[in-house]
Design a protein around this motif. Structure first.
Motif, mmCIF file in Angstrom:
data_model
loop_
_atom_site.group_PDB
_atom_site.id
_atom_site.type_symbol
_atom_site.label_atom_id
_atom_site.label_comp_id
_atom_site.label_asym_id
_atom_site.label_seq_id
_atom_site.Cartn_x
_atom_site.Cartn_y
_atom_site.Cartn_z
ATOM 1 N N GLU A 1 0.830 -1.211 0.000
ATOM 2 C CA GLU A 1 0.000 0.000 0.000
ATOM 3 C C GLU A 1 0.866 1.263 0.000
ATOM 4 O O GLU A 1 0.622 2.200 -0.768
ATOM 5 N N ALA A 2 1.889 1.272 0.834
ATOM 6 C CA ALA A 2 2.752 2.446 0.922
ATOM 7 C C ALA A 2 3.567 2.637 -0.355
ATOM 8 O O ALA A 2 3.664 3.758 -0.876
ATOM 9 N N CYS A 3 4.133 1.564 -0.879
ATOM 10 C CA CYS A 3 4.941 1.668 -2.104
ATOM 11 C C CYS A 3 4.083 2.106 -3.286
ATOM 12 O O CYS A 3 4.527 2.917 -4.111
ATOM 13 N N ALA A 4 2.868 1.602 -3.385
ATOM 14 C CA ALA A 4 1.972 2.019 -4.472
ATOM 15 C C ALA A 4 1.674 3.508 -4.376
ATOM 16 O O ALA A 4 1.678 4.221 -5.394
ATOM 17 N N ALA A 5 1.460 3.993 -3.173
ATOM 18 C CA ALA A 5 1.175 5.425 -2.989
ATOM 19 C C ALA A 5 2.393 6.272 -3.348
ATOM 20 O O ALA A 5 2.267 7.322 -3.992
ATOM 21 N N VAL A 6 3.581 5.826 -2.969
ATOM 22 C CA VAL A 6 4.795 6.583 -3.268
ATOM 23 C C VAL A 6 5.079 6.554 -4.773
ATOM 24 O O VAL A 6 5.481 7.576 -5.343
ATOM 25 N N ALA B 1 2.832 6.358 -7.169
ATOM 26 C CA ALA B 1 1.867 7.299 -7.761
ATOM 27 C C ALA B 1 2.316 8.733 -7.528
ATOM 28 O O ALA B 1 2.254 9.570 -8.437
ATOM 29 N N TRP B 2 2.760 9.014 -6.318
ATOM 30 C CA TRP B 2 3.234 10.363 -5.993
ATOM 31 C C TRP B 2 4.416 10.734 -6.884
ATOM 32 O O TRP B 2 4.486 11.853 -7.397
#
Length: 105
Positions: A44-49, A51-52
């Protein structure tokens, strides 16, 4: 560097970082506390980063991640993010693999 915090708390579960490889590639890395492994927080965190990074880092058309070839949990994480093996090499006395993506999942 981004700190991953358990929702609704101030409990740190790990971190994700964006840096540069020696060749200049934008590189995603992460580390999570062992008690938070296997529950999806890293994904979840890696996917958000990712995308960012594609939205906010100018001229980003590719992000890479490097792990030891023997680190199967990390390889599964990178593949779950849609990353594809882009290179293999030896560094620090051990086989390494580089995964890459040209778009966030």
């Amino acid at each position: 560097m981004f700190t991953a915090v358990l929702a609704g708390t101030d409990m740190v579960t790990g971190f994700c970082d964006l840096g540069r490889t020696s060749k200049g590639d934008l590189e995603l890395s992460c580390a999570f506390l062992p008690e938070h492994w296997g529950v999806g927080y890293a994904r979840e965190a890696c996917a958000a980063v990712l995308a960012w990074a594609f939205e906010n880092v100018p001229n980003t058309d590719r992000v890479v991640a490097i792990t030891q070839a023997a680190n199967l949990p990390s390889i599964r994480l990178l593949e779950s993010l849609g990353m594809i093996k882009a290179d293999e090499f030896v560094e620090f006395g051990a086989p390494q693999v580089m995964y890459a993506t040209s778009a966030p999942i």
